[in-house]
Design an enzyme around this catalytic site. Structure first.
Site, PDB file in Angstrom:
ATOM      1  CD  GLN A   1      -2.908  -1.125   2.323  1.00 22.40           C
ATOM      2  OE1 GLN A   1      -2.586  -1.756   3.301  1.00 22.40           O
ATOM      3  NE2 GLN A   1      -4.039  -0.457   2.267  1.00 22.40           N
TER       4      GLN A   1
ATOM      5  CG  HIS B   1       1.600  -4.844 -13.511  1.00 25.93           C
ATOM      6  ND1 HIS B   1       2.750  -5.231 -12.858  1.00 25.93           N
ATOM      7  CD2 HIS B   1       1.423  -3.532 -13.207  1.00 25.93           C
ATOM      8  CE1 HIS B   1       3.251  -4.206 -12.193  1.00 25.93           C
ATOM      9  NE2 HIS B   1       2.460  -3.159 -12.392  1.00 25.93           N
TER      10      HIS B   1
ATOM     11  CG  ASP C   1       3.218  -0.270 -10.993  1.00 26.07           C
ATOM     12  OD1 ASP C   1       2.947  -1.349 -10.415  1.00 26.07           O
ATOM     13  OD2 ASP C   1       3.109  -0.104 -12.222  1.00 26.07           O
TER      14      ASP C   1
ATOM     15  NE  ARG D   1       0.222  -4.584  12.088  1.00 25.62           N
ATOM     16  CZ  ARG D   1      -0.912  -4.889  11.489  1.00 25.62           C
ATOM     17  NH1 ARG D   1      -1.974  -4.122  11.606  1.00 25.62           N
ATOM     18  NH2 ARG D   1      -1.002  -5.983  10.773  1.00 25.62           N
TER      19      ARG D   1
ATOM     20  CG  HIS E   1      -0.778  -6.080   5.315  1.00 23.77           C
ATOM     21  ND1 HIS E   1      -0.941  -5.407   6.514  1.00 23.77           N
ATOM     22  CD2 HIS E   1      -1.898  -5.819   4.600  1.00 23.77           C
ATOM     23  CE1 HIS E   1      -2.109  -4.769   6.508  1.00 23.77           C
ATOM     24  NE2 HIS E   1      -2.711  -5.000   5.356  1.00 23.77           N
TER      25      HIS E   1
ATOM     26  CG  ASN F   1      -3.111  -7.302   8.347  1.00 22.63           C
ATOM     27  OD1 ASN F   1      -3.238  -6.828   9.476  1.00 22.63           O
ATOM     28  ND2 ASN F   1      -3.868  -6.933   7.344  1.00 22.63           N
ATOM     29  CD  GLU F   2      -7.617  -6.740   8.039  1.00 24.40           C
ATOM     30  OE1 GLU F   2      -8.004  -6.833   6.873  1.00 24.40           O
ATOM     31  OE2 GLU F   2      -7.768  -5.718   8.733  1.00 24.40           O
TER      32      GLU F   2
ATOM     33  CG  ASN G   1      -6.060  -5.146  11.892  1.00 23.67           C
ATOM     34  OD1 ASN G   1      -5.225  -4.942  12.776  1.00 23.67           O
ATOM     35  ND2 ASN G   1      -5.738  -5.580  10.688  1.00 23.67           N
TER      36      ASN G   1
ATOM     37  CE1 TYR H   1      -9.577   0.515   9.716  1.00 26.30           C
ATOM     38  CE2 TYR H   1      -9.347  -1.856   9.874  1.00 26.30           C
ATOM     39  CZ  TYR H   1      -8.793  -0.622   9.624  1.00 26.30           C
ATOM     40  OH  TYR H   1      -7.469  -0.516   9.296  1.00 26.30           O
TER      41      TYR H   1
ATOM     42  CD  GLU I   1      -4.809  -2.699   9.762  1.00 21.93           C
ATOM     43  OE1 GLU I   1      -5.902  -2.451   9.205  1.00 21.93           O
ATOM     44  OE2 GLU I   1      -3.937  -3.428   9.258  1.00 21.93           O
TER      45      GLU I   1
HETATM   46  C1  LIG Z   1       9.785  -0.799 -13.616  1.00 22.66           C
HETATM   47  O1  LIG Z   1       8.411  -0.523 -13.842  1.00 22.66           O
HETATM   48  C2  LIG Z   1       8.165   0.709 -14.476  1.00 22.66           C
HETATM   49  C3  LIG Z   1       6.675   0.880 -14.528  1.00 22.66           C
HETATM   50  O2  LIG Z   1       6.164   1.000 -13.246  1.00 22.66           O
HETATM   51  C4  LIG Z   1       8.815   0.739 -15.829  1.00 22.66           C
HETATM   52  O3  LIG Z   1       8.614   2.021 -16.427  1.00 22.66           O
HETATM   53  C5  LIG Z   1      10.293   0.455 -15.704  1.00 22.66           C
HETATM   54  O4  LIG Z   1      10.873   0.349 -16.964  1.00 22.66           O
HETATM   55  C6  LIG Z   1      10.528  -0.820 -14.933  1.00 22.66           C
HETATM   56  N1  LIG Z   1      11.955  -0.947 -14.650  1.00 22.66           N
HETATM   57  C7  LIG Z   1      12.630  -2.054 -14.876  1.00 22.66           C
HETATM   58  C8  LIG Z   1      14.067  -2.031 -14.511  1.00 22.66           C
HETATM   59  O5  LIG Z   1      12.101  -3.032 -15.375  1.00 22.66           O
END
Ligand SMILES: *[C@@H]1O[C@H](CO)[C@@H](O)[C@H](O)[C@H]1NC(C)=O
Ligand SMILES: *[C@@H]1O[C@H](CO)[C@@H](O)[C@H](O)[C@H]1NC(C)=O
Ligand SMILES: *[C@@H]1O[C@H](CO)[C@@H](O)[C@H](O)[C@H]1NC(C)=O
Length: 493
Positions: free
Chosen positions: A38, A58, A71, A96, A141, A185-186, A326, A328, A398
Site C-alpha cells: 500500500q 498489471h 507501482d 507497525r 500483509h 494480517n487479517e 484490527n 473498524y 488497526e
Molecule cells: C519498472 O516498472 C516501471 C513501470 O512502473 C517501468 O517504467 C520500468 O521500466 C521498470 N523498470 C525495470 C528495470 O524493469
C-alpha cells in the site's frame, strides 16, 4: 522537539469525567500502521520479485478505478526517512509496517536473499530505533510472491513450510532489533474475501472449498512461524509474536437472533482465533456442524471444511504471545428471508449461516461503504474476546476511518476519540488488558481495489506530486496531542 510539537495543543480537563476514564494506563503504547504494497512502490526495484498484487494489477489495469496500482504508491521505497520523521512528529511509541516477502526473497524461497531488500528494511528499522520508535513488523500483509501463487498459494499445504522458512530468514536478519512481530494480517481477507469474491489478488474465485482449505493451511503456517521464533529466537531476543485478525462486532437485530450473532462472531473471528487462543484448540463451537450441513446441501458427500488431526490441533493451539486484532466497524445480523440474496465481502453477509448483515442504523459511514461508525462495538468486542480467550494481553493493531480527503478531518478525529473512549471503558470498567492502540493509517495509501480515493491517513499524501509530499491533517495534531498527554482530555486550538 520539532515545529510539530510547538503547535500542540493545550490539555484541558473535561469537567464531567473523572481522570481514569480519560487517561491511559501507565506504559500504554500508541502507534500507527501501514502495509508494504500500500505504500512502498518500487515494485520492480533492483532484484525484487513479482508479488500477486503486481501481477493482479498489471494483468488487468481496470481492476482498480482509474487504472491505479501500487507501482509507486507513496514511494516509501524512496521516502522512508520522511516516514520515520512523521512517526517521530506524532510521538509514536511504535510503527507497525509489513515486509514485502518478494523484496526480501525474490523467488519466494530462501535460496536467494536480496541485498537491496535487506538494506531497505535495515534502514527503516535502524532509523526508527534511532528516534526511539519501536518497529512492530508484519511478515505478511497480502502480497504473496507470484512464484508461490503459481504453486497454488495459500491452498497448497506446503506453503506452511515455505512461510516458516521465510519467517526464519526474517527473524535471523532483523530479530536482534525487532521485538514485536505479527505473522499474518487479517487471515479472513487472505482466505475468505479473496476466494469468495475473486476481487482481490490473486483473482481466483472459489467460494465453496478454497476459503476453508486456506483457513486451515494459513493457521498451520502461522503456527510453524510462531514455533520457530519461540524455539530458536525467543531465548536470545525475548520478543513476542502473534497473528492479527480482522474482527467485526456483530449484534443481533432482535433477541431472537442472539444465537445467530454468536455464531457469526465465531465464523468471522473464531475460525482464525479459537484454534490458537482457546484452551481446547480446533474449530470454534458450532462451526464444524454448520459447515458439514452446508456441504451436504451443496451436494458434496462429506464436509468441505477440513478437520484438524489431534497433532495439528496441538501444533496450532497456544501459538501466541498476545492477541492482536484490527477493528473498524460493526453490524446487526438477522436470518435471511426466503430467496434473499447475499452481498459478498466486505459489506459482508454470512451466506454459510443464512445471515444478512445490516449497517447499524443512523451511524455515520465514511468514504468506504463498509465503514459504519459504531464505537460501542470496540468495548463489546474486547469484553467478548476476554470471555472467549481469557485474561490475556490485547493489542489493537488497526483502527481508523476513511474520508475523501481534505486536511480538516473532524470525522476522523471523532472516530478515534470515540473508539478510544470505548477502549478505555473496556480497560477500566471491564478489566480488559489492552496494551497497544494502532491508528490506521500513518498516511494515505493504496486502499487495495478502492484505489487512492479512500483516504485513511493521519497525513495526506499528494499522489499527483512526484515527491509524494506528506502533510499532517488535523487528526495528526489531535493524535499527537493524545499521545503527548497520555489522555483524551485534549483540544485543538
Ligand atoms: C519498472 O516498472 C516501471 C513501470 O512502473 C517501468 O517504467 C520500468 O521500466 C521498470 N523498470 C525495470 C528495470 O524493469
Ligand atoms: C467510567 O465511566 C463509567 C461509565 O460512564 C462510569 O460508570 C464510571 O464511574 C467511570 N469510572 C471512573 C473511575 O470515573
Ligand atoms: C497486561 O499484559 C502485560 C503483558 O503481558 C503485562 O505485563 C501486564 O502486567 C498486564 N496488565 C494487567 C493489568 O494485567
Amino acid at each position: 522537539m520539532g515545529w510539530f510539537q510547538a503547535v500542540l495543543i493545550s490539555a484541558v480537563l473535561a469537567a464531567s469525567c473523572t481522570a481514569s476514564n480519560r487517561t491511559f494506563p501507565p506504559g500504554f503504547k500508541f502507534g500507527a500502521a501501514t502495509a508494504a504494497y500500500q505504500i512502498e512502490g518500487g515494485w520492480n526495484a533492483t532484484d525484487k520479485g513479482e508479488s500477486i498484487w503486481d501481477r493482479f494489477v498489471h494483468d488487468d489495469p481496470t481492476r482498480i478505478p482509474n487504472n491505479e496500482n501500487g507501482d509507486i504508491a507513496c514511494d516509501s521505497y524512496n521516502n522512508w526517512e520522511r516516514d520515520i520523521e512523521m512517526a517521530a512528529e506524532l510521538g509514536l511509541h511504535f510503527y507497525r509496517f509489513s515486509l514485502s516477502w518478494s523484496r526480501i526473497l525474490p523467488t519466494g524461497f530462501n535460496n536467494r536473499i536480496s541485498e537491496d531488500g535487506v538494506r531497505y528494511y535495515n534502514n527503516l528499522i535502524d532509523g526508527l530505533l534511532a528516534r526511539g520508535i519501536e518497529p512492530f513488523v508484519t511478515l505478511y500483509h497480502w502480497d504473496l510472491p507470484q512464484p508461490i501463487q503459481d504453486l497454488s498459494g495459500w491452498t497448497n499445504p506446503l506453503i506452511a513450510e515455505w512461510f516458516a522458512e521465510y519467517a526464519r530468514v526474517v527473524y535471523t536478519l532483523f530479530g536482534d532489533r525487532v521485538k514485536l512481530w505479527n505473522t499474518i494480517n487479517e487471515p479472513i481477507v487472505v482466505c475468505d474475501a479473496v476466494y469468495n469474491t475473486g476481487a482481490y489478488a490473486p483473482g481466483v474465485s472459489n467460494s465453496e472449498v478454497a476459503p476453508y482449505v486456506c483457513n486451515k493451511i494459513l493457521l498451520m503456517a502461522h503456527a510453524k512461524a510462531w514455533r520457530i521464533y519461540d524455539e530458536e529466537f525467543k531465548p536470545k531476543y525475548h520478543g513476542k509474536v502473534s497473528i492479527t485478525n480482522n474482527l467485526l462486532w456483530v449484534e443481533p437485530a432482535t433477541e431472537e437472533f442472539k444465537e445467530l450473532a454468536e455464531l457469526a462472531l465465531q465464523n468471522f473471528g473464531g475460525r482464525y482465533s479459537h484454534p490458537i487462543y482457546s484452551k481446547e484448540g480446533g474449530w470454534p463451537p458450532g462451526i464444524e456442524e454448520v459447515m458439514f450441513q452446508n456441504s451436504l446441501k451443496r451436494g458434496y458427500s462429506k464436509s468441505q471444511f477440513p478437520a484438524f488431526t489431534q497433532e495439528e490441533k496441538d501444533l496450532v493451539r497456544g501459538t501466541f504471545d498476545f492477541f492482536a486484532f484490527n477493528h473498524y466497524t460493526s453490524r446487526y445480523i438477522r436470518k435471511a428471508k426466503e430467496g434473499e440474496t447475499f452481498a459478498p465481502f466486505p459489506v459482508g453477509d454470512v451466506e454459510d449461516l443464512d445471515g444478512i448483515n445490516m449497517m447499524p442504523e443512523g451511524s455515520e459511514v465514511g468514504a468506504t461503504s463498509w465503514s459504519a461508525v459504531f464505537p460501542e462495538g470496540m468495548r463489546r468486542l474486547l469484553v467478548w474476546l476476554k470471555e472467549q480467550y481469557g485474561d490475556i494481553e490485547f493489542v489493537i493493531a488497526e483502527n481508523g476511518f476513511p474520508t475523501y480527503g481534505g486536511l480538516e478531518d473532524t470525522s476522523r478525529i471523532n472516530y478515534h476519540k470515540e473508539y478510544l473512549e470505548q477502549m478505555l471503558l473496556a480497560i477500566n470498567e471491564d478489566g480488559v488488558n489492552v496494551t497497544h492502540y494502532t491508528a490506521w493509517s500513518l498516511m494515505d495509501n493504496l486502499e487495495w481495489v478502492d484505489g487512492y480515493a479512500h483516504k485513511f491517513g493521519l497525513y495526506e499524501v499528494d499522489f499527483t506530486d512526484p515527491k509524494r509530499t506528506r502533510t499532517p491533517r488535523q487528526s495528526a495534531y489531535y493524535y499527537a496531542s493524545v499521545i503527548a498527554h497520555h489522555s483524551l482530555d485534549v483540544s485543538i486550538d
